[in-house]
Design a protein around this motif. Structure first.
Motif, PDB file in Angstrom:
ATOM      1  N   GLU A 454       0.831  -1.201   0.000  1.00 26.37           N
ATOM      2  CA  GLU A 454       0.000   0.000   0.000  1.00 26.37           C
ATOM      3  C   GLU A 454       0.868   1.254   0.000  1.00 26.37           C
ATOM      4  N   LEU A 455       1.959   1.214   0.763  1.00 28.16           N
ATOM      5  CA  LEU A 455       2.898   2.335   0.757  1.00 28.16           C
ATOM      6  C   LEU A 455       3.476   2.552  -0.643  1.00 28.16           C
ATOM      7  N   ARG A 456       3.780   1.453  -1.312  1.00 33.60           N
ATOM      8  CA  ARG A 456       4.345   1.550  -2.660  1.00 33.60           C
ATOM      9  C   ARG A 456       3.335   2.193  -3.609  1.00 33.60           C
ATOM     10  N   ARG A 457       2.050   1.876  -3.432  1.00 33.59           N
ATOM     11  CA  ARG A 457       1.021   2.432  -4.321  1.00 33.59           C
ATOM     12  C   ARG A 457       0.886   3.942  -4.167  1.00 33.59           C
ATOM     13  N   ILE A 458       1.190   4.447  -2.979  1.00 33.78           N
ATOM     14  CA  ILE A 458       1.082   5.896  -2.795  1.00 33.78           C
ATOM     15  C   ILE A 458       2.428   6.587  -2.990  1.00 33.78           C
ATOM     16  N   GLY A 459       3.384   5.858  -3.599  1.00 31.65           N
ATOM     17  CA  GLY A 459       4.626   6.478  -4.035  1.00 31.65           C
ATOM     18  C   GLY A 459       5.727   6.545  -3.004  1.00 31.65           C
ATOM     19  N   ILE A 460       5.654   5.724  -1.961  1.00 27.87           N
ATOM     20  CA  ILE A 460       6.688   5.750  -0.927  1.00 27.87           C
ATOM     21  C   ILE A 460       7.590   4.526  -1.077  1.00 27.87           C
ATOM     22  N   ARG A 461       8.889   4.765  -1.170  1.00 24.96           N
ATOM     23  CA  ARG A 461       9.873   3.692  -1.308  1.00 24.96           C
ATOM     24  C   ARG A 461      10.300   3.224   0.083  1.00 24.96           C
ATOM     25  N   THR A 462      10.323   1.909   0.292  1.00 25.57           N
ATOM     26  CA  THR A 462      10.669   1.348   1.600  1.00 25.57           C
ATOM     27  C   THR A 462      12.047   0.703   1.561  1.00 25.57           C
ATOM     28  N   VAL A 463      12.825   0.978   2.600  1.00 24.17           N
ATOM     29  CA  VAL A 463      14.183   0.429   2.716  1.00 24.17           C
ATOM     30  C   VAL A 463      14.339  -0.192   4.103  1.00 24.17           C
ATOM     31  N   MET A 464      14.675  -1.469   4.161  1.00 30.64           N
ATOM     32  CA  MET A 464      14.882  -2.160   5.432  1.00 30.64           C
ATOM     33  C   MET A 464      16.353  -2.090   5.817  1.00 30.64           C
ATOM     34  N   CYS A 465      16.617  -1.695   7.059  1.00 28.96           N
ATOM     35  CA  CYS A 465      17.983  -1.698   7.601  1.00 28.96           C
ATOM     36  C   CYS A 465      18.066  -2.774   8.682  1.00 28.96           C
ATOM     37  N   THR A 466      19.060  -3.628   8.588  1.00 33.63           N
ATOM     38  CA  THR A 466      19.191  -4.696   9.584  1.00 33.63           C
ATOM     39  C   THR A 466      20.663  -5.028   9.807  1.00 33.63           C
ATOM     40  N   GLY A 467      20.967  -5.471  10.979  1.00 32.75           N
ATOM     41  CA  GLY A 467      22.320  -5.919  11.297  1.00 32.75           C
ATOM     42  C   GLY A 467      22.590  -7.327  10.834  1.00 32.75           C
ATOM     43  N   ASP A 468      21.567  -7.998  10.306  1.00 35.53           N
ATOM     44  CA  ASP A 468      21.747  -9.365   9.827  1.00 35.53           C
ATOM     45  C   ASP A 468      22.623  -9.393   8.575  1.00 35.53           C
ATOM     46  N   ASN A 469      23.143 -10.593   8.273  1.00 31.42           N
ATOM     47  CA  ASN A 469      23.950 -10.741   7.062  1.00 31.42           C
ATOM     48  C   ASN A 469      23.066 -10.639   5.820  1.00 31.42           C
ATOM     49  N   ARG A 470      23.724 -10.592   4.646  1.00 28.42           N
ATOM     50  CA  ARG A 470      22.987 -10.341   3.405  1.00 28.42           C
ATOM     51  C   ARG A 470      21.967 -11.435   3.094  1.00 28.42           C
ATOM     52  N   LEU A 471      22.303 -12.676   3.380  1.00 34.32           N
ATOM     53  CA  LEU A 471      21.376 -13.760   3.061  1.00 34.32           C
ATOM     54  C   LEU A 471      20.099 -13.660   3.897  1.00 34.32           C
ATOM     55  N   THR A 472      20.268 -13.438   5.214  1.00 33.49           N
ATOM     56  CA  THR A 472      19.098 -13.290   6.080  1.00 33.49           C
ATOM     57  C   THR A 472      18.304 -12.056   5.670  1.00 33.49           C
TER      58      THR A 472
END
Length: 677
Positions: A454-472
């Motif tokens: 729904e956020l994407r439909r209203i033009g908002i880009r989402t970015v997840m930040c995590t301390g996990d490794n790239r695979l996780t």
């Protein structure tokens, strides 16, 4: 708090009627320039009505004393409708504040001081004090649990009846004053001075005591002032021109022309729109520390999401032990449990619980004299240094591999498999020897993928930040549907990402709940902290979600867009309906002296006096008719900006033009047909 306060309730309506009359104080009216000019016009018409003989040279024309009394009454109603709309929005906030005040009762606190426990009033507590809370207590002040764990009933704050766990050592250690301890016992460090608790600030905000005009509101106010001053100059200039050409002009007609052409509709409703926006945010259990934060939310381009506790449930728990080649399950369980023995976080405790569930135990006596190896974002390992010199550690596979020299290839492959499944593998080592993996599982919150779509439909880009490794991180990104992700992130990374996006001209929002999120929450244009998070996160953010639902930002964005759209729509309506008033009043003023100007009387109004009354009455009635729009906001639809602009121009632009022509004509028919004029 969680219950929506209806502006149609009798108590709120009655309170608004009384409060609106208090706003006629000139000291208040001067804060709204449009209403202040209207106030001066009212004063002039009242003086002429009260002393017609003394002002006969000023008044001139054909309007009688009765006309000036009637014009004064209509101007008074116009102002009162404006003040009523604002008082109505404020009363809604006060009703919410009253429900909050019921929680803020005088409670007693157990103050720990110099090895003794003292019973004191909660208003005597200050930041830094240590208190004890037990089952049945009302938490006396905001704080952070230093030792122990409790189950809290926050239903009086959030409306959610489910008990929540608050414990030391993690990002769920924060407690709020006014909540009730259902079970458990804990020592709490007070984080707020008297009058500065979270509840105190919420009350002041929803009461309106801390509401300031937003930048957009200030800019619109400047435009309205400029437009009003320009119209005032034009109207005043008519007087010498009329005398030069020997044209008879009533003062009442000039005042009517000024009042009807001024942006009185948006000028009268502007304060109510801002107050109602704050109320709508509060109504969804989000506390905004300023109106600017709500308004900015309507324009954000990028949303930075912390994974743990935001996209996922937050409490990672041990779900599997995987021994390294040549190591037994007994050896791995022992090392993992000793490495977690002094780790007082939910994650560390879950390792102990999982080991016991498998039938393993550790010798508590061996822990005497041992030292904890604390986790830091730089080392990314934690553990225990035993008194006999042995060191047991656990942490990210790369970090433990760096300390131990290398990770056996079978262990690395197992870690990659766990990461691909969305779990978090921790390597476990004893004195530099890798003994296996602990697999931690963190569940993705239900429905999160649909909310992000729904956020994407209203033009908002989402970015997840995590301390996990790239695979996780990649696995969680696929499962949640975020647009992008950053793995192996430390607090500085979140901050740099926000600054990078802002340097590109983007408005950035971030949700988070941990102390390590505080710098990024403070840097973001909109920072939404979880109520379940730490005090540092809530202090840094400019919004706090009482329900601890990071996807609540969708509703906040919608309300922010509603606020901007409503303000624009009603401004458009106010400007376009002035066109009909122009065609009504100008012929009424000049038709007797300049017969050709009667061609402008396209509505065929009955008489000049009827035209003046019709335009004034419609101008006054437009405000109460639009109060529901100002209070509830224009409905937001996730469409493009151009489509939204076309729709609002059609509905509120053309609608304002057509409705004013129709409204003024209908009023003219009524007052002239019934012989009122």
């Amino acid at each position: 708090m969680s219950q929506k306060v209806s502006w149609m309730s009798g108590q709120i309506l009655w309170g608004s009627l009384k409060d609106s009359l208090l706003k006629f104080d000139p000291r208040y009216t001067v804060k709204n320039p449009v209403m202040f000019i209207l106030y001066l016009c009212l004063a002039v018409t009242l003086l002429i009505a009260a002393f017609p003989a003394e002002f006969s040279d000023v008044a001139g024309g054909s309007l009688t004393r009765v006309d000036y009394v009637a014009i004064s009454a209509i101007l008074f109603l116009t102002m009162w409708f404006s003040f009523f709309s604002e008082a109505l929005a404020e009363a809604q906030g006060k009703a919410q504040a009253d429900s909050l005040k019921k929680m803020k009762t005088e409670t007693r606190a157990r103050l720990l001081k110099d090895g003794t426990t003292l019973e004191v009033n909660s208003d005597m507590l200050k930041a830094g004090d240590m208190i004890m809370i037990q089952a049945g207590d009302i938490v006396p002040d905001d704080g952070s649990i230093e030792k122990g764990a409790v189950m809290l009933d926050e239903s009086m704050m959030t409306g959610e009846s489910q008990l929540v766990l608050r414990e030391s050592g993690g990002d769920k250690s924060s407690v709020l004053g006014g909540t009730r301890v259902a079970s458990g016992e804990a020592i709490v460090k007070v984080t707020a001075d008297p009058g500065e608790t979270f509840l105190d600030r919420m009350i002041r905000l929803v009461e309106g005591a801390e509401r300031q005009k937003t930048p957009n509101e200030l800019a619109l106010t400047v435009v309205l002032i400029s437009l009003t001053i320009a119209l005032l100059v034009v109207v005043v200039a008519i007087v010498p021109l009329a005398r030069f050409y020997s044209i008879s002009v009533d003062t009442g007609s000039l005042i009517t022309l000024l009042v009807c052409l001024m942006p009185t509709t948006i000028g009268g409703l502007l304060p109510a729109i801002g107050v109602a926006g704050i109320n709508r945010v509060t109504g969804i259990n989000v506390v905004a520390k300023s109106g600017k934060a709500v308004e900015t939310a309507g324009d954000i381009d990028v949303l930075i999401l912390d994974k743990t506790g935001t996209l996922t449930m937050g409490n990672r728990y041990a779900s599997q032990f995987i021994p390294a080649p040549g190591k037994s399950m007994d050896e791995l369980a022992a090392v993992a449990m000793y490495a977690s023995a002094m780790d007082d976080t939910p994650e560390g405790r879950s390792v102990i619980s999982f080991g016991k569930k498998l039938g393993y135990n550790i010798d508590e006596g061996r822990l005497e004299g041992s030292q904890a190896i604390l986790f830091t974002p730089e080392t990314r390992v934690s553990g225990t240094r035993m008194k006999d010199g042995l060191t047991y550690i656990k942490g990210s596979v790369d970090a433990v591999g760096t300390k131990c020299g290398r990770i056996p290839e079978p262990v690395r492959l197992q870690a990659e498999n766990a990461s691909r499944g969305g779990s978090t593998p921790l390597a476990v080592a004893s004195d530099g020897d890798i003994v296996g993996l602990i697999v931690l599982k963190d569940l993705v919150k239900p429905g999160i993928k649909d909310r992000l779509a729904e956020l994407r439909r209203i033009g908002i880009r989402t970015v997840m930040c995590t301390g996990d490794n790239r695979l996780t991180a990649a696995a969680i990104a696929r499962e949640t549907g975020v647009d992008d992700y950053v793995a192996n992130a430390i607090p500085e990374d979140k901050l740099s990402i926000i600054k990078k996006e802002q340097a590109l001209g983007k408005l950035v929002a971030m949700t988070g709940d941990g102390t390590n999120d505080a710098p990024a929450l403070a840097q973001a244009d909109v920072g939404l902290a979880m109520n379940s998070g730490t005090s540092a996160a809530k202090e840094a953010a400019n919004m706090v979600d009482l329900d601890s639902d990071p996807t609540k930002l969708i509703e906040v964005v919608t309300i922010g867009k509603q606020l901007l759209i409503t303000r624009g729509a009603l401004t458009t309506f106010s400007v376009t309906n002035d066109v009909a008033k122009y065609f009504a009043i100008l012929p009424a003023i000049l038709a007797s002296s300049i017969p050709a100007i009667s061609l402008l009387n396209v509505m065929g109004l009955a008489s000049p006096r009827s035209a003046i009354y019709s335009a004034l009455i419609f101008n006054a009635l437009a405000i109460p008719l639009l109060i529901p729009v100002a209070i509830n906001g224009v409905k937001y639809r996730p469409v493009s900006a151009s489509a939204m602009l076309r729709r609002n121009l059609l509905v509120y632009g053309a609608g304002g033009l057509v409705s004013s022509f129709i409204g003024i004509k209908l009023i003219d028919i009524i007052i002239s047909g019934w012989g009122i004029i």
